[in-house]
Every structure is written in structure tokens, then in C-alpha cells.
Design a protein around this motif. Structure first.
Motif, PDB file in Angstrom:
ATOM      1  N   UNK A   1      47.675  25.599  41.374  1.00  0.00           N
ATOM      2  CA  UNK A   1      46.982  24.663  42.406  1.00  0.00           C
ATOM      3  C   UNK A   1      47.415  25.071  43.987  1.00  0.00           C
ATOM      4  N   UNK A   2      47.654  26.306  44.205  1.00  0.00           N
ATOM      5  CA  UNK A   2      47.890  26.496  45.586  1.00  0.00           C
ATOM      6  C   UNK A   2      47.082  27.862  45.949  1.00  0.00           C
ATOM      7  N   UNK A   3      46.322  27.480  47.170  1.00  0.00           N
ATOM      8  CA  UNK A   3      45.390  28.635  47.675  1.00  0.00           C
ATOM      9  C   UNK A   3      46.040  29.827  48.043  1.00  0.00           C
ATOM     10  N   UNK A   4      45.619  30.916  47.319  1.00  0.00           N
ATOM     11  CA  UNK A   4      46.419  32.061  47.262  1.00  0.00           C
ATOM     12  C   UNK A   4      45.756  33.014  48.200  1.00  0.00           C
ATOM     13  N   UNK A   5      44.384  32.691  48.347  1.00  0.00           N
ATOM     14  CA  UNK A   5      43.489  33.769  49.106  1.00  0.00           C
ATOM     15  C   UNK A   5      42.116  32.831  49.573  1.00  0.00           C
ATOM     16  N   UNK A   6      41.597  33.451  50.528  1.00  0.00           N
ATOM     17  CA  UNK A   6      40.235  32.801  51.204  1.00  0.00           C
ATOM     18  C   UNK A   6      39.228  33.974  51.593  1.00  0.00           C
ATOM     19  N   UNK A   7      38.247  33.915  50.910  1.00  0.00           N
ATOM     20  CA  UNK A   7      37.247  34.955  51.367  1.00  0.00           C
ATOM     21  C   UNK A   7      36.182  34.092  52.163  1.00  0.00           C
ATOM     22  N   UNK A   8      36.182  34.619  53.489  1.00  0.00           N
ATOM     23  CA  UNK A   8      35.299  34.045  54.531  1.00  0.00           C
ATOM     24  C   UNK A   8      34.074  34.152  54.622  1.00  0.00           C
ATOM     25  N   UNK A   9      33.216  33.477  54.938  1.00  0.00           N
ATOM     26  CA  UNK A   9      31.797  33.652  54.916  1.00  0.00           C
ATOM     27  C   UNK A   9      31.352  34.998  55.485  1.00  0.00           C
ATOM     28  N   UNK A  10      31.937  35.726  56.472  1.00  0.00           N
ATOM     29  CA  UNK A  10      31.468  36.945  57.012  1.00  0.00           C
ATOM     30  C   UNK A  10      32.064  38.091  55.993  1.00  0.00           C
ATOM     31  N   UNK A  11      33.040  37.743  55.068  1.00  0.00           N
ATOM     32  CA  UNK A  11      33.316  38.929  54.069  1.00  0.00           C
ATOM     33  C   UNK A  11      32.505  38.806  52.922  1.00  0.00           C
ATOM     34  N   UNK A  12      32.095  37.495  52.507  1.00  0.00           N
ATOM     35  CA  UNK A  12      31.390  37.467  50.918  1.00  0.00           C
ATOM     36  C   UNK A  12      29.946  38.271  50.817  1.00  0.00           C
ATOM     37  N   UNK A  13      29.975  39.174  49.870  1.00  0.00           N
ATOM     38  CA  UNK A  13      28.605  39.988  49.643  1.00  0.00           C
ATOM     39  C   UNK A  13      28.039  39.069  48.204  1.00  0.00           C
ATOM     40  N   UNK A  14      27.004  38.321  48.472  1.00  0.00           N
ATOM     41  CA  UNK A  14      26.502  37.603  47.489  1.00  0.00           C
ATOM     42  C   UNK A  14      26.126  38.424  46.173  1.00  0.00           C
ATOM     43  N   UNK A  15      25.781  39.471  46.351  1.00  0.00           N
ATOM     44  CA  UNK A  15      25.398  40.082  45.088  1.00  0.00           C
ATOM     45  C   UNK A  15      26.553  41.069  44.608  1.00  0.00           C
ATOM     46  N   UNK A  16      27.750  41.045  44.921  1.00  0.00           N
ATOM     47  CA  UNK A  16      28.758  41.577  44.446  1.00  0.00           C
ATOM     48  C   UNK A  16      30.029  40.961  44.643  1.00  0.00           C
ATOM     49  N   UNK A  17      29.990  39.465  44.625  1.00  0.00           N
ATOM     50  CA  UNK A  17      31.045  38.708  44.867  1.00  0.00           C
ATOM     51  C   UNK A  17      32.185  38.761  43.732  1.00  0.00           C
ATOM     52  N   UNK A  18      31.635  38.919  42.478  1.00  0.00           N
ATOM     53  CA  UNK A  18      32.849  39.223  41.404  1.00  0.00           C
ATOM     54  C   UNK A  18      33.814  40.072  41.555  1.00  0.00           C
ATOM     55  N   UNK A  19      33.268  41.183  42.128  1.00  0.00           N
ATOM     56  CA  UNK A  19      34.299  42.415  42.365  1.00  0.00           C
ATOM     57  C   UNK A  19      35.026  42.011  43.592  1.00  0.00           C
ATOM     58  N   UNK A  20      34.521  41.271  44.668  1.00  0.00           N
ATOM     59  CA  UNK A  20      35.675  41.104  45.696  1.00  0.00           C
ATOM     60  C   UNK A  20      36.645  39.870  45.084  1.00  0.00           C
ATOM     61  N   UNK A  21      36.670  39.392  44.131  1.00  0.00           N
ATOM     62  CA  UNK A  21      37.330  38.352  43.736  1.00  0.00           C
ATOM     63  C   UNK A  21      38.387  39.003  42.782  1.00  0.00           C
ATOM     64  N   UNK A  22      37.868  39.948  41.939  1.00  0.00           N
ATOM     65  CA  UNK A  22      38.826  40.697  40.996  1.00  0.00           C
ATOM     66  C   UNK A  22      39.528  41.843  41.899  1.00  0.00           C
TER      67      UNK A  22
END
Length: 148
Positions: free
Chosen positions: A127-148
Motif C-alpha cells: 500500500x505504498x506509492x512506488x511511482x507516480x506518472x504525472x499528467x504531462x507524462x501520460x500517453x492515454x492511448x499507450x498507458x499500459x505500456x508506460x505502467x509495465x
């Protein structure tokens, strides 16, 4: 909410009015993604990308949970229309968006308004935040790849 912080025990109510708790994800990694509004183009692209890669995310040990300030009825329609396999928290009282620091002043076409900043929190098995993907970084159509 910053990297290293523990997420709150109670996250909110999902689209069916069921209380979602951090303990529901104990021992699993959690993708907690905040998005501005159901059924808008960017939010639909992001949700559908996570849906299309859901089995890959699950294989990597992730659960997915979306959050917006839309109500449960709006979430139910959004889930049904797009065949989403994960729950969405209806944060209508804005408690969670404020606690995570993703609610604030935005502007579009010179008009200022309050809204949710598209942000994804990757939370570890404890339950600890490990990583934050900020609004400027997020690519909506390729978000899963950013997470993985």
C-alpha cells in the motif's frame, strides 16, 4: 501523495456503491489512475488501453482501479459502453482527488475551472506509492505500456 507515502485505508465507493479499501489489494500491486471525466475522448482512450492490456497487467501482478469525480450512474454507463473489466471509484465528494493532490485549477480555451489532473499512482503490495506518472507524462492511448 508522494512516492513513499502509504495510501488511505478507505479509497471510496465504486460504481455499485461497494466500499473499496486498500486492504482489498493487499499482496497485489495497484494501478490507481485518476482521470477527468467519463466518456470524453482522452479518458475513453486511456480506459480502453488499460482494458485492452488488462490481462498483461494482471500477469505482471497489477490490479487496476480508476477514479473520477463522476457519479456511480455515469461510471456504470462508461464501464458498460466500453466493456471495462475493472472498477471505478465515484469520488463525488472529491475526498480522494484532494487527498492525492490531483484536484486543482485547470484552464481550457482561456476558461478557468476546477478539475482532476490525469495522474497514475503505482502502489506496491504493502500500500505504498512506488511511482507516480504525472499528467504531462501520460500517453492515454499507450498507458499500459508506460505502467509495465
Amino acid at each position: 501523495m508522494n512516492v513513499g507515502d502509504k495510501i488511505p485505508g478507505i479509497l471510496g465507493l465504486d460504481e455499485n456503491g461497494k466500499e473499496i479499501k486498500a486492504s482489498d489489494f493487499k499482496g497485489k500491486k495497484l494501478v490507481l489512475y485518476f482521470y477527468p471525466k467519463d466518456s470524453t475522448s482522452g479518458c475513453t482512450a486511456e480506459a480502453c488501453n488499460l482494458r485492452d492490456n488488462y490481462s498483461e497487467l494482471r500477469k505482471a501482478g497489477y490490479e487496476v482501479l480508476g477514479v473520477s469525480v463522476d457519479d456511480a450512474t455515469s461510471h456504470q454507463k462508461f464501464i458498460s459502453k466500453n466493456g471495462l473489466p475493472f472498477n471505478l471509484i465515484a469520488d463525488t465528494d472529491k475526498k480522494l482527488v484532494e487527498e492525492f493532490g490531483v484536484w486543482g485549477e485547470k484552464s481550457m480555451y482561456g476558461r478557468k475551472y476546477m478539475g482532476t489532473f490525469r495522474t497514475t499512482f503505482i502502489i506496491n503490495e504493502d500500500g505504498i506509492v512506488e511511482r507516480i506518472i504525472s499528467p504531462k507524462e501520460i500517453k492515454t492511448s499507450d498507458h499500459a505500456k508506460q505502467i509495465l
